[in-house]
Motif scaffolding. Structure first.
Motif, PDB file in Angstrom:
ATOM      1  N   ASP A  76       0.817  -1.215   0.000  1.00 51.46           N
ATOM      2  CA  ASP A  76       0.000   0.000   0.000  1.00 51.46           C
ATOM      3  C   ASP A  76       0.858   1.276   0.000  1.00 51.46           C
ATOM      4  O   ASP A  76       0.691   2.170   0.824  1.00 51.46           O
ATOM      5  N   TYR A 131       1.839  -4.798   3.812  1.00 48.26           N
ATOM      6  CA  TYR A 131       1.190  -3.503   3.980  1.00 48.26           C
ATOM      7  C   TYR A 131       1.930  -2.696   5.033  1.00 48.26           C
ATOM      8  O   TYR A 131       2.596  -3.237   5.899  1.00 48.26           O
ATOM      9  N   GLN A 135      -4.174   0.375  10.253  1.00 47.05           N
ATOM     10  CA  GLN A 135      -5.444   1.040  10.573  1.00 47.05           C
ATOM     11  C   GLN A 135      -5.325   2.542  10.362  1.00 47.05           C
ATOM     12  O   GLN A 135      -4.268   3.128  10.581  1.00 47.05           O
ATOM     13  N   ILE A 144     -11.441   3.997  10.836  1.00 51.47           N
ATOM     14  CA  ILE A 144     -12.005   4.415   9.555  1.00 51.47           C
ATOM     15  C   ILE A 144     -11.742   3.352   8.487  1.00 51.47           C
ATOM     16  O   ILE A 144     -12.608   3.040   7.680  1.00 51.47           O
ATOM     17  N   SER A 145     -10.557   2.815   8.498  1.00 49.92           N
ATOM     18  CA  SER A 145     -10.225   1.717   7.578  1.00 49.92           C
ATOM     19  C   SER A 145      -9.194   0.815   8.238  1.00 49.92           C
ATOM     20  O   SER A 145      -8.447   1.243   9.116  1.00 49.92           O
ATOM     21  N   GLU A 146      -9.204  -0.418   7.809  1.00 51.34           N
ATOM     22  CA  GLU A 146      -8.310  -1.397   8.419  1.00 51.34           C
ATOM     23  C   GLU A 146      -7.823  -2.361   7.340  1.00 51.34           C
ATOM     24  O   GLU A 146      -8.588  -2.776   6.478  1.00 51.34           O
ATOM     25  N   THR A 147      -6.544  -2.689   7.397  1.00 53.77           N
ATOM     26  CA  THR A 147      -5.962  -3.657   6.479  1.00 53.77           C
ATOM     27  C   THR A 147      -5.727  -4.952   7.244  1.00 53.77           C
ATOM     28  O   THR A 147      -5.116  -4.943   8.315  1.00 53.77           O
TER      29      THR A 147
END
Length: 179
Positions: A76, A131, A135, A144-147
């Motif tokens: 990422d 990655y 988070q 809000i987002s999590e890998t």
């Protein structure tokens, strides 16, 4: 693949003649007879060339691709590049290239590809998508987002991974990584 067993032995006299050219081991005096663990622990180029020769080009090339060497990892981060244009096509890997590739020369890769490949060797055989950010959290602490970890593909068996992990531990216990 059943080509070698960890108990198989290889003799290193300090060099190996490949297609009329002597290719040296880093230990010019040679390592003598080593099993697979010893070949890995002592970073024996001759032993690795012998193993590469037993594998042959098609299988070696397959595993190079399976481990993601020369390919984008999907990390990422922006602008990741591959090294595919710097890699030999299978049909261009001759005896000498196979010999030197078997101990890590004659091909290009980046650090992340190597780290990812080594991780797959020791983590049970799974090539993972690396990655950087696990988070993203807002000021109130809400995610809000999590890998999540993602397996790209299985490259070796759990059993082979267990053996390789032990062989790599030997490298730092008594081999070239001890210092």
């Amino acid at each position: 693949e059943g080509i070698i067993e960890n108990s198989d032995t290889f003799y290193c006299g300090g060099k190996k003649n490949v297609s009329g050219t002597d290719i040296n081991c880093h230990l010019r005096s040679g390592h003598g007879t080593l099993d697979v663990e010893g070949v890995i622990a002592q970073s024996c180029n001759v032993g690795m060339m012998d193993i590469g020769e037993e594998m042959g080009v098609p299988l070696f090339y397959k595993y190079q691709k399976d481990f993601g060497i020369g390919e984008k990892t999907g990390v990422d981060l922006p602008n990741e590049i591959d090294a595919a244009n710097l890699m030999y096509d299978e049909e261009n890997i001759r005896t000498t290239e196979l010999a030197t590739m078997s101990f890590g020369q004659s091909f290009n890769t980046n650090t992340l590809q190597i780290l990812n490949a080594v991780a797959a060797v020791v983590n049970g055989g799974n090539l993972m998508r690396p990655y950087i950010v696990s988070q993203v959290v807002d000021p109130q602490g809400n995610v809000i987002s999590e890998t999540k970890p993602q397996v790209v593909r299985k490259v070796i068996s759990e059993e082979t991974s267990d053996i390789m992990r032990q062989d790599m531990i030997a490298t730092v216990e008594y081999g070239t990584g001890k210092k």
